[in-house]
Write a protein that holds these residues in place. Structure first.
Motif, PDB file in Angstrom:
ATOM      1  N   GLU A   1       0.896  -1.737   0.220  1.00 34.27           N
ATOM      2  CA  GLU A   1       0.255   0.179  -0.269  1.00 34.27           C
ATOM      3  C   GLU A   1       0.774   1.643   0.121  1.00 34.27           C
ATOM      4  OE1 GLU A   1      -4.151  -1.633   2.173  1.00 34.27           O
ATOM      5  OE2 GLU A   1      -1.980  -1.003   2.868  1.00 34.27           O
ATOM      6  N   VAL A   2       1.635   1.209   0.691  1.00 29.63           N
ATOM      7  CA  VAL A   2       3.026   2.293   0.903  1.00 29.63           C
ATOM      8  C   VAL A   2       3.708   2.450  -0.226  1.00 29.63           C
ATOM      9  CG1 VAL A   2       5.106   3.912   1.771  1.00 29.63           C
ATOM     10  CG2 VAL A   2       3.152   2.295   3.025  1.00 29.63           C
ATOM     11  N   LEU A   3       3.616   1.669  -1.238  1.00 25.32           N
ATOM     12  CA  LEU A   3       4.824   1.543  -2.684  1.00 25.32           C
ATOM     13  C   LEU A   3       3.807   2.186  -3.609  1.00 25.32           C
ATOM     14  CD1 LEU A   3       6.776  -1.490  -2.660  1.00 25.32           C
ATOM     15  CD2 LEU A   3       7.916   0.604  -1.710  1.00 25.32           C
ATOM     16  N   ASN A   4       2.121   1.574  -3.969  1.00 21.82           N
ATOM     17  CA  ASN A   4       1.466   1.829  -4.037  1.00 21.82           C
ATOM     18  C   ASN A   4       0.697   3.574  -4.201  1.00 21.82           C
ATOM     19  OD1 ASN A   4       1.232  -0.735  -5.822  1.00 21.82           O
ATOM     20  ND2 ASN A   4       0.019  -1.772  -4.894  1.00 21.82           N
ATOM     21  N   ASP A   5       0.568   4.098  -2.772  1.00 23.21           N
ATOM     22  CA  ASP A   5       0.349   5.357  -3.004  1.00 23.21           C
ATOM     23  C   ASP A   5       1.936   6.138  -2.792  1.00 23.21           C
ATOM     24  OD1 ASP A   5      -1.695   4.033  -2.229  1.00 23.21           O
ATOM     25  OD2 ASP A   5      -1.660   4.033   0.062  1.00 23.21           O
ATOM     26  N   ASN A   6       2.501   6.310  -3.429  1.00 18.04           N
ATOM     27  CA  ASN A   6       3.624   6.175  -2.947  1.00 18.04           C
ATOM     28  C   ASN A   6       4.221   7.575  -2.177  1.00 18.04           C
ATOM     29  OD1 ASN A   6       4.495   6.167  -6.015  1.00 18.04           O
ATOM     30  ND2 ASN A   6       3.154   7.980  -6.216  1.00 18.04           N
ATOM     31  N   GLY A   7       3.964   6.819  -0.736  1.00 21.59           N
ATOM     32  CA  GLY A   7       3.678   6.705   0.545  1.00 21.59           C
ATOM     33  C   GLY A   7       5.858   7.122   1.563  1.00 21.59           C
ATOM     34  N   GLY A   8       5.719   7.556   1.991  1.00 23.84           N
ATOM     35  CA  GLY A   8       6.919   8.357   2.722  1.00 23.84           C
ATOM     36  C   GLY A   8       7.396   7.579   3.886  1.00 23.84           C
ATOM     37  N   GLY A   9       8.862   7.938   4.339  1.00 22.82           N
ATOM     38  CA  GLY A   9       9.447   7.366   5.121  1.00 22.82           C
ATOM     39  C   GLY A   9       9.744   8.662   6.180  1.00 22.82           C
ATOM     40  N   LEU A  10      10.642   9.033   6.995  1.00 21.37           N
ATOM     41  CA  LEU A  10      11.281  10.024   8.033  1.00 21.37           C
ATOM     42  C   LEU A  10      12.212   9.915   8.071  1.00 21.37           C
ATOM     43  CD1 LEU A  10       7.972  11.179  10.696  1.00 21.37           C
ATOM     44  CD2 LEU A  10       8.473  12.122   8.294  1.00 21.37           C
ATOM     45  N   TYR A  11      13.503  10.679   8.220  1.00 19.47           N
ATOM     46  CA  TYR A  11      14.187  10.328   9.307  1.00 19.47           C
ATOM     47  C   TYR A  11      14.675  11.132   9.937  1.00 19.47           C
ATOM     48  CZ  TYR A  11      16.748  14.582   5.926  1.00 19.47           C
ATOM     49  OH  TYR A  11      16.868  14.631   5.404  1.00 19.47           O
ATOM     50  N   TYR A  12      15.465  11.267  10.992  1.00 19.73           N
ATOM     51  CA  TYR A  12      16.215  11.933  11.937  1.00 19.73           C
ATOM     52  C   TYR A  12      17.638  11.621  11.653  1.00 19.73           C
ATOM     53  CZ  TYR A  12      11.674  14.022  12.099  1.00 19.73           C
ATOM     54  OH  TYR A  12      11.124  14.733  11.810  1.00 19.73           O
ATOM     55  N   GLY A  13      18.392  12.141  11.459  1.00 20.87           N
ATOM     56  CA  GLY A  13      20.309  12.103  11.812  1.00 20.87           C
ATOM     57  C   GLY A  13      20.396  10.397  11.397  1.00 20.87           C
ATOM     58  N   ASN A  14      20.525   9.529  12.197  1.00 18.57           N
ATOM     59  CA  ASN A  14      20.937   8.478  11.624  1.00 18.57           C
ATOM     60  C   ASN A  14      20.069   7.128  12.315  1.00 18.57           C
ATOM     61  OD1 ASN A  14      21.167   8.055  14.431  1.00 18.57           O
ATOM     62  ND2 ASN A  14      22.586   6.730  15.117  1.00 18.57           N
ATOM     63  N   ARG A  15      18.621   7.950  12.083  1.00 16.52           N
ATOM     64  CA  ARG A  15      17.373   6.997  12.071  1.00 16.52           C
ATOM     65  C   ARG A  15      16.265   6.760  11.100  1.00 16.52           C
ATOM     66  NH1 ARG A  15      12.733   8.514  16.784  1.00 16.52           N
ATOM     67  NH2 ARG A  15      11.760   6.105  17.173  1.00 16.52           N
ATOM     68  N   VAL A  16      15.546   5.884  10.699  1.00 11.64           N
ATOM     69  CA  VAL A  16      15.170   5.719   9.398  1.00 11.64           C
ATOM     70  C   VAL A  16      14.306   4.959   9.797  1.00 11.64           C
ATOM     71  CG1 VAL A  16      14.447   4.496   7.558  1.00 11.64           C
ATOM     72  CG2 VAL A  16      16.267   5.627   7.688  1.00 11.64           C
TER      73      VAL A  16
END
Lengths: 121, 474
Positions: free
Chosen positions: A6-21
């Motif tokens: 679902e995330v891939l089909n909806d072009n969803g995204g994630g987050l990153y902060y420093g070295n954390r994904v």
């Protein structure tokens, strides 16, 4: 919570902060390629990366990359092989290769690795 | 932090200054010659030889280059620019303030800019080219790609050829990927292939900058290059036919896709620019004492054009990253500066040793050191030594020309060894590490530093090099 597909089909995204994904799905991670480091050991040794999956998200900490934004170039991508949590890990058809690209304001784009990118599981 | 660096630099300079004076009192120092061009006339300037202790920054830098990426990767990745610049500054300050020898510094700066202009322009131009091959890999197709790579390495450098071909090479072998495929690629395309022209491999380009004719290498090396390439691809072929790979139902179109044609024009400009030199073409203005000449201006312009105009889609496909060339630029600032005393002392010592040094000795010593150190500075050191044997000085272009005519076998042995043995380890030649890095970014685990040596270099390359030595230099 969304599934990986679902995330891939909806072009969803994630987050990153420093070295954390942070990835917006629950997954089992099998392999990560960042820069020229191939990480397959996710045990508790403080080397490579550690992974934690909760019901709301999956998070990865990179030990050797303190600030991903600073250390990855414009064309660098993080490649990951993962399996949707709950799916059969031992069925290769369930293995999904994805690529993560760093964008501005802590946004992380998540895409299925295209055929153009050479990637070996 | 800056204050500490300044204090450190000052202390080191004081130490060298004192020890230089002590040594000078005890022994009669030799002299180093530097060629200076003034009003288009060549003038030889003689300077005091450096203190032998001044070789230390060079040794420290080479040891760190060899060990850093393997044993303390992340520290090295973050700090190599500072380390290289600090060590280079120590040598430069010593020459400037203690020996009062600015000529050697200027000469070296000019050589550095020529070197980096060529490498950077090849790197940026080839980074914007994409080749996609949709064919089923066979041993014969692999051999053809490796042979093609060996030939074009002489036109676009081992760096350019490696960057251009490594992706299609691993892509077509996707279903039968094994580390030996990449290792042979490093042997043939990233190293041995580029022995025929100064563009082929950085050591030869440094020789060209010192005064060796462009076509000298082809004329005197092809008959060693050809049988070596045939032998190594034959070995590869017999290993590769045993690799059956995974059974796959994938259908291949047989299509070869090529994108980035304008970057081919850039490559052509870079190639032609190599000849834009006052020593090659009389109409070319000599911009001396500026360390940058017309050739470098053209090549740096190509870098700018390539950055501005390369297709973003291709750069993304190539996962283009400026880090490899940034690394070369920083490391070679240090290498070029710190190797000045080593070059002058080796030349002086070789002059004293004279007849004891044979071509075979030069072949093995240049080769073995090229394998564990970077082959470019090693080449210059041994060229300096070989010329010193005949009382000639590497810093004089007239002497280099004389040496080139005088005794072919020494220059040939050094050139062949520097290029061929660069394949012995990941650190022997710049492209080796770049290829390893590209392949690992694709998720393929490569052999460790030592596994590469004992599984591949020792059993395959060393017997081959012994054969070359027996036939040509024994």
């Amino acid at each position: 919570m969304k599934t990986i597909d679902e995330v891939l089909n909806d072009n969803g995204g994630g987050l990153y902060y420093g070295n954390r994904v942070l990835l917006p799905f629950k997954a089992e991670i099998l392999k990560i390629v960042i820069d020229s480091d191939i990480i397959t050991d996710f045990s508790k040794e403080l080397k490579g990366a550690s992974v934690r999956a909760t019901d709301a998200y999956t998070e990865i900490y990179f030990y050797d990359y303190k600030d991903l934004e600073e250390e990855l170039s414009k064309y660098d991508i993080i490649k990951i092989v993962l399996v949707q949590s709950g799916d059969d890990l031992f069925d290769f058809n369930n293995h999904i290769p994805i690529e993560l690209s760093i964008e501005s304001k802590h946004k992380l784009s998540i895409k299925k690795i295209s055929d153009d990118i050479i990637f070996f599981e | 932090m800056k204050k500490h660096i300044l204090v450190f630099l000052f202390s080191v300079l004081m130490l060298f200054s004192v020890s230089n004076k002590l040594i000078a009192q005890e022994t009669k120092q030799g002299e180093a010659k530097t060629e200076v061009v003034q009003n288009n006339e060549i003038e030889k300037v003689e300077h005091e030889l450096p203190n032998p202790l001044m070789v230390l920054p060079f040794v420290i830098l080479l040891i760190m280059i060899a060990t850093g990426p393997i044993f303390y990767h992340h520290f090295w990745e973050h700090h190599y620019p500072k380390i290289s610049v600090v060590l280079g500054t120590i040598t430069a300050a010593y020459y400037w303030f203690i020996l009062n020898d600015t000529h050697s510094l200027l000469h070296t700066a000019a050589e550095y800019f020529s070197f980096i202009a060529l490498l950077a322009s090849l790197f940026f131009a080839s980074g914007g080219i994409m080749i996609k091959v949709d064919k089923k890999a066979t041993p014969l197709l692999n051999v053809s790609i490796l042979l093609f790579g060996a030939v074009i390495a002489n036109l676009i450098g081992t760096t350019g050829a490696s960057m251009l071909l490594i992706r299609p090479f691993i892509k077509i072998n996707q279903d039968r990927m094994k580390p030996y495929l990449v290792v042979f690629f490093i042997f043939i395309v990233s190293n041995i292939g580029g022995a025929l022209t100064p563009i082929g491999d950085p050591p030869l380009f440094l020789g060209f900058l010192r005064g060796i004719d462009f076509f000298w290498f082809f004329e005197h090396i092809w008959y060693i290059w050809l049988p070596t390439i045939i032998l190594i691809t034959t070995i590869f072929y017999f290993i590769d036919i045993r690799n059956k790979g995974d059974e796959t139902e994938k259908e291949y179109t047989g299509k070869i896709e090529f994108k980035g044609a304008k970057n081919l024009i850039y490559l052509l400009i870079i190639l032609l620019a190599v000849f834009v030199d006052p020593n090659v073409m009389s109409w070319v203005p000599n911009l001396s004492p500026s360390p940058i000449g017309l050739r470098e201006i053209i090549q740096f312009s190509v870098v700018l054009f390539a950055i501005k105009t390369s297709d973003k889609e291709i750069l993304r496909y190539n996962e283009f990253d400026v880090e490899p060339i940034r690394e070369v630029a920083f490391l070679f600032v240090g290498i070029f500066a710190t190797m000045i005393p080593a070059l002058q002392l080796i030349s002086y010592e070789a002059n004293l040793l004279g007849d004891k040094l044979t071509a075979g000795m030069f072949f093995w010593s240049t080769g073995l050191l090229s394998g564990v150190l970077d082959n470019a500075p090693t080449y210059l050191n041994f060229l300096s030594a070989a010329m010193g044997k005949f009382g000639l000085d590497i810093n004089s272009q007239a002497d280099v020309k004389e040496f080139m005519m005088l005794d072919v076998i020494f220059l040939q042995a050094i050139s062949v060894a520097a290029v061929f043995f660069g394949a012995m380890t990941y650190i022997g030649n710049g492209p080796n590490f770049m290829v390893k890095s590209i392949v690992e970014r694709a998720g393929i685990k490569m052999p460790s530093f030592f596994a590469y040596v004992y599984r591949y270099s020792l059993p395959i390359l060393i017997p081959l090099f012994i054969l070359v030595w027996l036939v040509f230099y024994f």
